[in-house]
Design a protein around this motif. Structure first.
Motif, PDB file in Angstrom:
ATOM      1  N   MET A  36       0.840  -1.177   0.000  1.00  0.00           N
ATOM      2  CA  MET A  36       0.000   0.000   0.000  1.00  0.00           C
ATOM      3  C   MET A  36       0.887   1.242   0.000  1.00  0.00           C
ATOM      4  N   ASN A  37       0.480   2.258  -0.732  1.00  0.00           N
ATOM      5  CA  ASN A  37       1.249   3.492  -0.818  1.00  0.00           C
ATOM      6  C   ASN A  37       1.164   4.274   0.498  1.00  0.00           C
ATOM      7  N   PRO A  38       2.256   4.939   0.870  1.00  0.00           N
ATOM      8  CA  PRO A  38       2.184   5.775   2.082  1.00  0.00           C
ATOM      9  C   PRO A  38       1.256   6.959   1.836  1.00  0.00           C
ATOM     10  N   GLU A  39       0.643   7.409   2.920  1.00  0.00           N
ATOM     11  CA  GLU A  39      -0.275   8.535   2.809  1.00  0.00           C
ATOM     12  C   GLU A  39       0.485   9.809   2.484  1.00  0.00           C
ATOM     13  N   LYS A  40      -0.111  10.614   1.625  1.00  0.00           N
ATOM     14  CA  LYS A  40       0.462  11.900   1.269  1.00  0.00           C
ATOM     15  C   LYS A  40      -0.435  12.987   1.868  1.00  0.00           C
ATOM     16  N   THR A  41       0.140  13.842   2.697  1.00  0.00           N
ATOM     17  CA  THR A  41      -0.629  14.919   3.318  1.00  0.00           C
ATOM     18  C   THR A  41      -0.854  16.026   2.305  1.00  0.00           C
ATOM     19  N   LEU A  42      -2.138  16.362   2.086  1.00  0.00           N
ATOM     20  CA  LEU A  42      -2.494  17.430   1.165  1.00  0.00           C
ATOM     21  C   LEU A  42      -2.672  18.768   1.870  1.00  0.00           C
ATOM     22  N   TRP A  43      -3.141  18.722   3.118  1.00  0.00           N
ATOM     23  CA  TRP A  43      -3.346  19.949   3.891  1.00  0.00           C
ATOM     24  C   TRP A  43      -3.424  19.583   5.362  1.00  0.00           C
ATOM     25  N   THR A  44      -2.875  20.416   6.198  1.00  0.00           N
ATOM     26  CA  THR A  44      -3.016  20.275   7.633  1.00  0.00           C
ATOM     27  C   THR A  44      -3.142  21.667   8.231  1.00  0.00           C
ATOM     28  N   GLY A  45      -3.947  21.793   9.256  1.00  0.00           N
ATOM     29  CA  GLY A  45      -4.124  23.115   9.837  1.00  0.00           C
ATOM     30  C   GLY A  45      -4.951  23.098  11.102  1.00  0.00           C
ATOM     31  N   ARG A  46      -5.148  24.280  11.611  1.00  0.00           N
ATOM     32  CA  ARG A  46      -5.933  24.521  12.818  1.00  0.00           C
ATOM     33  C   ARG A  46      -6.964  25.583  12.479  1.00  0.00           C
ATOM     34  N   PRO A  47      -7.945  25.769  13.358  1.00  0.00           N
ATOM     35  CA  PRO A  47      -8.892  26.854  13.119  1.00  0.00           C
ATOM     36  C   PRO A  47      -8.163  28.198  13.089  1.00  0.00           C
ATOM     37  N   SER A  48      -8.723  29.116  12.366  1.00  0.00           N
ATOM     38  CA  SER A  48      -8.165  30.458  12.273  1.00  0.00           C
ATOM     39  C   SER A  48      -8.273  31.175  13.620  1.00  0.00           C
TER      40      SER A  48
END
Length: 162
Positions: free
Chosen positions: A1-13
């Protein structure tokens, strides 16, 4: 299985905690006025009263973390106790972006995700900065996620031979 690729990470503004920040600012303004009027003994107490509002705002913002990968979307909330809501990208059916007037002005929004398995929203990313880009990252994850094979239909019953 392919490793996960993070597309976006964040917190509330920071805009999601603006009431606490505003109260802290008003108290600091009061402290400045006290100092200006020569009431230097009361000014430090006013500053001390403002600090909990800033700490509360920072803790509230730090207690939520959102992650969009090419395989799933998760929302983790809580500081002492934790709740993690997660949905597989392949299962996402609807992506809902909500931006009331004020959120549109400051560039934030709320992204809700639902699947066909449950009525309503399953994962909510509240007050995310750049909400349009987050919605697009979720759409990209949904499109690139490998589709699960559907279950074969149940076997047809043999007709009664009369």
């Amino acid at each position: 299985m392919n490793p996960e690729k993070t597309l976006w990470t964040g917190r509330p503004s920071w805009w999601t905690v603006w009431p606490s920040l505003l109260i802290g600012d008003l108290i600091l303004l009061l402290a400045g006025a006290l100092w200006w009027r020569g009431m230097t003994e009361q000014a430090p107490w006013a500053v001390a009263c403002a600090l909990p509002f800033y700490v509360l705002a920072a803790l509230k913002r730090a207690s939520a973390r959102y992650v969009v990968t090419d395989q799933r979307v998760s929302s983790s909330t809580g500081l002492f106790s934790r709740r993690v809501d997660e949905v597989e990208a392949a299962d996402i059916k609807n992506v809902i972006l909500t931006q009331p007037f004020f959120q549109r002005l400051v560039g934030t929004g709320t992204v809700g995700l639902s699947t066909s398995a449950v009525d309503g929203i399953e994962v909510v990313l509240v007050g995310v900065p750049g909400a349009e880009a987050v919605k697009e990252a979720v759409r990209q994850a949904r499109q690139s996620a490998p589709r699960r094979p559907e279950a074969p239909p149940p076997p047809a019953e043999a007709p009664d031979g009369g």
